[in-house]
Design an enzyme around this catalytic site. Structure first.
Site, PDB file in Angstrom:
ATOM      1  N   ASP A   1       0.847  -1.196   0.000  1.00  0.00           N
ATOM      2  CA  ASP A   1       0.000   0.000   0.000  1.00  0.00           C
ATOM      3  C   ASP A   1       0.881   1.244   0.000  1.00  0.00           C
ATOM      4  O   ASP A   1       2.021   1.220   0.480  1.00  0.00           O
ATOM      5  CB  ASP A   1      -0.901   0.029   1.242  1.00  0.00           C
ATOM      6  N   ARG A   2       0.332   2.321  -0.483  1.00  0.00           N
ATOM      7  CA  ARG A   2       1.103   3.556  -0.627  1.00  0.00           C
ATOM      8  C   ARG A   2       1.805   3.955   0.667  1.00  0.00           C
ATOM      9  O   ARG A   2       2.979   4.333   0.655  1.00  0.00           O
ATOM     10  CB  ARG A   2       0.177   4.694  -1.086  1.00  0.00           C
TER      11      ARG A   2
END
EC number: 5.4.99.-
Length: 293
Positions: free
Chosen positions: A135-136
């Site tokens: 995830d970012r």
């Protein structure tokens, strides 16, 4: 051109196709080669995939370079390389950097940066594949296949969840058990990026071990046995202990401004050498400051 060699160690004659399936080449790549996107050689002679090979013979695969995907833009921003060889790139991704291009960022993601790095390095294969995506706002180790042969060779381990990925997470509150396997199916939430535990979701197992505790938080080591979107975040939220800083899942925002989740280590069997490769990266300061404060 890239070359790969394998010696057939079996005791009965088999076809090149069967041998290549045994060493780990996927059906899609074998089909591409069959239709002209690469060749097999034995004793310096090009052979069809149906050729019979004898025990002890060596098969050489020669592949054509993969041209770049024009849809993936080039970024010259730096990447932190943990390890690199002919087939693999292991990178320490910082929090805040997306893994792959998307609607909100198509020019400076980890994939864009890896492509830029490969171009600067003079590579001819310019379609890297992220075997692990984070995830970012999750930091840590990402495994990159530098060519389609390595991508094909690792796919079996990925599909069978044989890559040992360990994470450090800091969750809110104190957990009841020091070690457990969270086994709850995860599904989508309509019109939302969130995921939740739901009976009709996909099977998901998350194992954890408590490492340390603070006044209102718990540090855990986490091992994923499946690979669902937001799996760690969803499972701990379901237990009533969302990750610190995880705004999407209601985690406390006072100690850290992003989900306190870091991919700390990775181990896998290199399908080319059969060696066990183990990599580990340190915690970023925004997480280590909480634990060691």
């Amino acid at each position: 051109m890239a070359e790969y060699q394998w010696k057939y160690e079996g005791d009965k004659p088999i076809t090149i196709k069967k041998f290549m399936s045994q060493v780990g080449l996927g059906h899609r790549l074998l089909a591409d080669i069959k239709y002209g996107d690469g060749v097999f050689r034995m004793n310096a002679k090009v052979e069809p995939i149906t050729t019979i090979i004898e025990p002890g013979e060596v098969v050489t695969l020669v592949t054509n370079p993969i041209p770049e995907d024009p849809e993936v833009k080039v970024s010259d921003e730096p990447i932190e390389i943990v390890y690199e060889d002919q087939n693999w790139l292991v990178v320490n991704k910082p929090a805040g950097l997306s893994s792959i291009p998307g609607p909100t960022n198509s020019t400076d993601t980890l994939l864009n940066r890896v492509k830029g790095y490969l171009i600067q390095s003079g590579a001819t294969d310019l379609r890297p594949s992220l075997i692990i995506r984070l995830d970012r706002f999750t930091s840590g180790i990402v495994l990159v296949a530098k060519n389609r042969v390595s991508q094909s060779m690792i796919s079996h381990q990925v599909e069978n969840h044989e890559l040992d990925k360990r994470y450090t997470a800091i969750v809110s509150g104190h957990l009841e058990l020091d070690h457990d396997v969270i086994d709850h199916p995860i599904g989508k939430v309509e019109d939302s990026p969130r995921r939740v535990v739901r009976p009709d979701g996909k099977t998901a197992q998350t194992e954890y071990w408590v490492k340390s505790t603070g006044e209102d938080w718990t540090e855990v080591e986490v091992q994923l046995h499946t690979g669902r979107t937001h799996q760690i975040r969803v499972h701990f939220t379901h237990l009533g202990h969302p990750l610190l800083g995880d705004e999407l899942y209601g985690g406390p925002q006072t100690l850290i401004q992003r989900q306190a989740l870091h991919a700390q280590s990775l181990s896998f069997t290199d399908p080319f050498t059969h060696e066990q490769k183990v990599f580990k990266v340190t915690l970023p300061t925004d997480m280590s400051d909480i634990i060691h404060d």
